[in-house]
Design a protein around this motif. Structure first.
Motif, PDB file in Angstrom:
ATOM      1  N   VAL A  89       1.003  -1.090   0.063  1.00 59.38           N
ATOM      2  CA  VAL A  89       0.039   0.116   0.001  1.00 59.38           C
ATOM      3  C   VAL A  89       0.980   1.197  -0.144  1.00 59.38           C
ATOM      4  O   VAL A  89       0.536   2.126  -0.621  1.00 59.38           O
ATOM      5  CB  VAL A  89      -0.811  -0.146   0.999  1.00 59.38           C
ATOM      6  N   LEU A  90       1.885   1.158   0.907  1.00 60.55           N
ATOM      7  CA  LEU A  90       2.944   2.382   0.825  1.00 60.55           C
ATOM      8  C   LEU A  90       3.437   2.583  -0.552  1.00 60.55           C
ATOM      9  O   LEU A  90       3.482   3.597  -1.026  1.00 60.55           O
ATOM     10  CB  LEU A  90       3.983   2.048   1.999  1.00 60.55           C
ATOM     11  N   GLY A  91       3.930   1.501  -1.021  1.00 59.38           N
ATOM     12  CA  GLY A  91       4.446   1.646  -2.438  1.00 59.38           C
ATOM     13  C   GLY A  91       3.528   1.865  -3.536  1.00 59.38           C
ATOM     14  O   GLY A  91       4.170   2.856  -4.432  1.00 59.38           O
ATOM     15  N   LEU A  92       2.469   1.663  -3.444  1.00 63.52           N
ATOM     16  CA  LEU A  92       1.358   2.180  -4.265  1.00 63.52           C
ATOM     17  C   LEU A  92       1.193   3.614  -3.828  1.00 63.52           C
ATOM     18  O   LEU A  92       1.280   4.487  -5.296  1.00 63.52           O
ATOM     19  CB  LEU A  92      -0.043   1.297  -4.166  1.00 63.52           C
ATOM     20  N   ILE A  93       1.253   4.142  -2.698  1.00 60.63           N
ATOM     21  CA  ILE A  93       1.000   5.492  -2.900  1.00 60.63           C
ATOM     22  C   ILE A  93       2.435   6.443  -3.185  1.00 60.63           C
ATOM     23  O   ILE A  93       2.238   7.455  -3.905  1.00 60.63           O
ATOM     24  CB  ILE A  93       0.789   5.938  -1.316  1.00 60.63           C
ATOM     25  N   VAL A  94       3.402   5.926  -2.854  1.00 58.10           N
ATOM     26  CA  VAL A  94       4.883   6.453  -3.528  1.00 58.10           C
ATOM     27  C   VAL A  94       4.804   6.367  -4.963  1.00 58.10           C
ATOM     28  O   VAL A  94       5.029   7.310  -5.488  1.00 58.10           O
ATOM     29  CB  VAL A  94       6.145   5.794  -2.774  1.00 58.10           C
ATOM     30  N   MET A  95       4.213   5.384  -5.466  1.00 62.31           N
ATOM     31  CA  MET A  95       4.325   5.160  -7.060  1.00 62.31           C
ATOM     32  C   MET A  95       3.416   6.303  -7.621  1.00 62.31           C
ATOM     33  O   MET A  95       3.521   6.884  -8.756  1.00 62.31           O
ATOM     34  CB  MET A  95       3.792   3.737  -7.242  1.00 62.31           C
ATOM     35  N   ILE A  96       2.192   6.494  -7.024  1.00 62.53           N
ATOM     36  CA  ILE A  96       1.429   7.492  -7.502  1.00 62.53           C
ATOM     37  C   ILE A  96       1.996   8.883  -7.406  1.00 62.53           C
ATOM     38  O   ILE A  96       1.734   9.673  -8.499  1.00 62.53           O
ATOM     39  CB  ILE A  96      -0.059   7.513  -6.805  1.00 62.53           C
ATOM     40  N   GLY A  97       2.392   9.043  -6.195  1.00 61.62           N
ATOM     41  CA  GLY A  97       3.044  10.412  -6.038  1.00 61.62           C
ATOM     42  C   GLY A  97       4.175  10.682  -7.048  1.00 61.62           C
ATOM     43  O   GLY A  97       4.382  11.874  -7.682  1.00 61.62           O
ATOM     44  N   LEU A 118      12.767   8.239  -9.788  1.00 69.75           N
ATOM     45  CA  LEU A 118      13.294   7.584  -8.743  1.00 69.75           C
ATOM     46  C   LEU A 118      12.285   7.193  -7.539  1.00 69.75           C
ATOM     47  O   LEU A 118      12.447   6.209  -7.009  1.00 69.75           O
ATOM     48  CB  LEU A 118      14.354   8.708  -8.134  1.00 69.75           C
ATOM     49  N   LEU A 119      11.079   7.991  -7.699  1.00 61.42           N
ATOM     50  CA  LEU A 119      10.174   7.579  -6.648  1.00 61.42           C
ATOM     51  C   LEU A 119       9.484   6.386  -6.929  1.00 61.42           C
ATOM     52  O   LEU A 119       9.342   5.477  -6.283  1.00 61.42           O
ATOM     53  CB  LEU A 119       9.441   8.717  -6.583  1.00 61.42           C
ATOM     54  N   ILE A 120       9.155   6.194  -8.264  1.00 55.84           N
ATOM     55  CA  ILE A 120       8.553   5.050  -8.721  1.00 55.84           C
ATOM     56  C   ILE A 120       9.601   3.760  -8.582  1.00 55.84           C
ATOM     57  O   ILE A 120       9.064   2.956  -7.874  1.00 55.84           O
ATOM     58  CB  ILE A 120       8.339   5.035 -10.329  1.00 55.84           C
ATOM     59  N   LEU A 121      10.898   4.121  -8.697  1.00 57.12           N
ATOM     60  CA  LEU A 121      11.828   2.868  -8.473  1.00 57.12           C
ATOM     61  C   LEU A 121      11.680   2.532  -6.985  1.00 57.12           C
ATOM     62  O   LEU A 121      11.772   1.227  -6.661  1.00 57.12           O
ATOM     63  CB  LEU A 121      13.131   3.192  -8.945  1.00 57.12           C
ATOM     64  N   ALA A 122      11.653   3.468  -6.063  1.00 58.04           N
ATOM     65  CA  ALA A 122      11.737   3.308  -5.014  1.00 58.04           C
ATOM     66  C   ALA A 122      10.450   2.459  -4.269  1.00 58.04           C
ATOM     67  O   ALA A 122      10.567   1.828  -3.456  1.00 58.04           O
ATOM     68  CB  ALA A 122      12.016   4.811  -3.986  1.00 58.04           C
ATOM     69  N   ALA A 123       9.440   2.893  -4.997  1.00 62.26           N
ATOM     70  CA  ALA A 123       8.064   2.165  -4.440  1.00 62.26           C
ATOM     71  C   ALA A 123       8.276   0.546  -4.862  1.00 62.26           C
ATOM     72  O   ALA A 123       7.682   0.017  -4.144  1.00 62.26           O
ATOM     73  CB  ALA A 123       6.857   3.042  -5.203  1.00 62.26           C
ATOM     74  N   ALA A 124       8.722   0.386  -5.929  1.00 62.35           N
ATOM     75  CA  ALA A 124       8.811  -0.876  -6.322  1.00 62.35           C
ATOM     76  C   ALA A 124       9.823  -1.897  -5.321  1.00 62.35           C
ATOM     77  O   ALA A 124       9.661  -2.903  -4.818  1.00 62.35           O
ATOM     78  CB  ALA A 124       9.286  -1.026  -7.471  1.00 62.35           C
ATOM     79  N   ALA A 125      10.957  -0.896  -4.889  1.00 60.19           N
ATOM     80  CA  ALA A 125      11.978  -1.657  -4.183  1.00 60.19           C
ATOM     81  C   ALA A 125      11.503  -1.736  -2.605  1.00 60.19           C
ATOM     82  O   ALA A 125      11.955  -2.781  -2.074  1.00 60.19           O
ATOM     83  CB  ALA A 125      13.269  -0.526  -4.030  1.00 60.19           C
ATOM     84  N   LEU A 126      10.575  -1.117  -2.241  1.00 55.57           N
ATOM     85  CA  LEU A 126       9.762  -1.361  -1.146  1.00 55.57           C
ATOM     86  C   LEU A 126       9.196  -2.806  -0.734  1.00 55.57           C
ATOM     87  O   LEU A 126       9.208  -3.361   0.518  1.00 55.57           O
ATOM     88  CB  LEU A 126       8.720  -0.214  -0.607  1.00 55.57           C
ATOM     89  N   GLN A 127       9.116  -3.356  -1.884  1.00 54.11           N
ATOM     90  CA  GLN A 127       8.547  -4.823  -1.783  1.00 54.11           C
ATOM     91  C   GLN A 127       9.408  -5.864  -1.761  1.00 54.11           C
ATOM     92  O   GLN A 127       8.878  -6.900  -1.278  1.00 54.11           O
ATOM     93  CB  GLN A 127       7.752  -5.002  -3.060  1.00 54.11           C
ATOM     94  N   LEU A 128      10.745  -5.539  -2.002  1.00 54.47           N
ATOM     95  CA  LEU A 128      11.832  -6.521  -1.838  1.00 54.47           C
ATOM     96  C   LEU A 128      11.759  -7.038  -0.240  1.00 54.47           C
ATOM     97  O   LEU A 128      11.844  -8.608  -0.242  1.00 54.47           O
ATOM     98  CB  LEU A 128      13.045  -5.829  -2.274  1.00 54.47           C
TER      99      LEU A 128
END
Length: 222
Positions: A89-97, A118-128
């Motif tokens: 959920v946090l990643g989804l919010i960051v990706m939208i932002g 970079l924010l989009i990449l960080a959002a995906a990396a949160l899932q690791l």
């Protein structure tokens, strides 16, 4: 716990093979449908192609659940369901932002595109950290799904095919081919949509794992 190798390269290839083939078939079908001007409900040829029934965007949650079940069955299931869902959920919010930062025309400052991606990449990396095996699987699947689309867009933009693969967003500035391709195809497909696949797939995988764990906990003993 049974020793498995789903997180290895060969294990991931086996796991994503059928989903990747299905995704490629749908991509080809989508292209044919738009070139043949079939129903716009099923094959939307406008910029972005949003809402079309035939498309690969819908596959991210479906295969997220599929991968979750396969990994769980192989002994590489999720250990902390709540944490995984929270990070998704946090990643989804960051990706939208990040997407707003990168693409919103009313946001203008030097380097906004780089910051957004970079924010989009960080959002995906949160899932690791939540589920490493699933992250690697969804990442690999995301690229096998989106690289063919990027290739189709390469030729569609050059040939002006009249599909959503070459339709430009409204008010998109006039550019030569390469900047247009990088901005509308390469970066969105290989960054945004791969991140979308990882994040949305992780979210639905976490929800499926929670439901499965709950059912197991309430199942009567035999």
């Amino acid at each position: 716990m049974t020793a498995t190798h789903s997180g290895s390269g060969s294990g991931i290839v086996r796991l994503i093979f059928i989903p990747s083939v299905v995704t490629l078939i749908i991509t080809i079908l989508r292209l044919i449908g738009e070139l043949q001007h079939w129903s716009r409900v099923w094959f939307n040829p406008t910029a972005g192609g949003g809402g079309a029934i035939i498309g690969i965007t819908w596959l991210a949650p479906i295969f997220g659940v599929y991968f979750a079940l396969k990994l769980s069955g192989a002994g590489e299931g999720l250990e902390r369901v709540g944490r995984a869902i929270m990070l998704a959920v946090l990643g989804l919010i960051v990706m939208i932002g990040g997407s707003f930062m990168a693409f919103a025309p009313f946001i203008q400052f030097p380097g906004k595109l780089a910051v957004g991606f970079l924010l989009i990449l960080a959002a995906a990396a949160l899932q690791l950290p939540a589920w490493p095996a699933l992250f690697k699987t969804l990442l690999a699947y995301g690229y096998t799904a989106r690289i063919p689309v990027a290739l189709v867009m390469f030729f569609a933009i050059q040939g002006h095919w009249g599909t959503h693969y070459d339709a430009l967003p409204p008010e998109f500035p006039q550019m030569s081919f390469w900047p247009t391709y990088v901005m509308t195809a390469l970066l969105p497909q290989l960054v945004f949509w791969v991140a979308f696949t990882v994040i949305v797939g992780s979210l639905f995988a976490g929800i499926a794992s929670a439901i499965f764990a709950r059912r197991m906990s309430v199942s009567p003993a035999h």
